[in-house]
Design a protein around this motif. Structure first.
Motif, short mmCIF file in Angstrom:
data_model
loop_
_atom_site.label_atom_id
_atom_site.label_comp_id
_atom_site.label_asym_id
_atom_site.label_seq_id
_atom_site.Cartn_x
_atom_site.Cartn_y
_atom_site.Cartn_z
N VAL A 12 38.88 96.89 11.41
CA VAL A 12 38.34 97.96 12.25
C VAL A 12 37.05 98.51 11.65
O VAL A 12 36.73 98.24 10.49
N ASP A 13 36.36 99.32 12.43
CA ASP A 13 35.20 100.05 11.94
C ASP A 13 35.69 101.01 10.85
O ASP A 13 36.60 101.81 11.09
N THR B 57 45.34 101.22 17.20
CA THR B 57 45.34 99.85 16.68
C THR B 57 46.73 99.40 16.25
O THR B 57 47.11 98.27 16.47
N GLN C 119 36.17 104.64 11.78
CA GLN C 119 37.20 105.04 12.75
C GLN C 119 38.22 105.90 12.02
O GLN C 119 38.55 105.65 10.87
N SER C 120 38.72 106.92 12.69
CA SER C 120 39.68 107.81 12.02
C SER C 120 41.00 107.09 11.75
O SER C 120 41.38 106.18 12.48
N HIS D 298 43.16 107.41 14.85
CA HIS D 298 42.87 106.44 15.91
C HIS D 298 43.42 105.07 15.53
O HIS D 298 43.96 104.34 16.37
N THR D 299 43.31 104.72 14.27
CA THR D 299 43.82 103.43 13.81
C THR D 299 45.34 103.39 13.93
O THR D 299 45.90 102.41 14.42
#
Length: 156
Positions: free
Chosen positions: A16-17, A29, A20-21, A24-25
């Motif tokens: 992931v980026d 994800t 990214q929090s 959020h992951t």
């Protein structure tokens, strides 16, 4: 970017980026939905998780910062005896109403009891001050902490 860390005691790798929090992951994800998004600004505590045994707001932590670390969410904590002790105490004290703040509260109470097995009411209130609850008025949550401390004697 590939980020490797322990999630609830299991080694995971996500691509992931790195900005990214963590929230959020976890939710988007990894499909770990017990961690809630409330304010998105680190003010409400709904997204609380343990990172390297420290209570943090997952909405404010970039996933890149967890590289090599240890993240514990409610999904993992509820599999432990201590986690069950806190959850059962909240249920006994009727400290769960709508349930939105509950994952963060469980983690906050757990983190407190890990460092103070017999906290005073003021210490409990300070420990949960980063977690907003619109339903209970906090009295039942404070009572739950006392119940968990008593019933978990020897665990903490």
């Amino acid at each position: 970017m590939k980020i490797e860390f322990y999630l609830n005691s299991h080694l995971v790798v996500v691509d992931v980026d790195p900005m990214q929090s963590l929230l959020h992951t976890l939710r988007g994800t990894m499909n770990h939905n017990a961690t809630k998004e409330g304010c998105g600004e680190g003010e409400c505590g709904a997204c609380s998780v343990l990172f390297n045994n420290r209570l943090v707001n997952a909405c404010m932590m970039p996933i890149g910062q967890v590289q090599g670390g240890d993240v514990m969410t409610l999904e993992g904590l509820r599999q432990t005896e201590k986690g069950q002790c806190v959850i059962n105490a909240l249920l006994e004290a009727k400290g769960v109403q709508c349930g939105f703040c509950t994952p963060g509260m469980v983690l906050a109470l757990y983190a407190l009891l890990e460092v103070d097995a017999n906290p005073t009411e003021q210490v409990i209130r300070t420990a949960i001050s980063g977690n907003l609850c619109r339903c209970t008025g906090y009295g039942m949550i404070v009572e739950a902490a006392k119940i968990a401390a008593q019933k978990g004697e020897g665990l903490w």
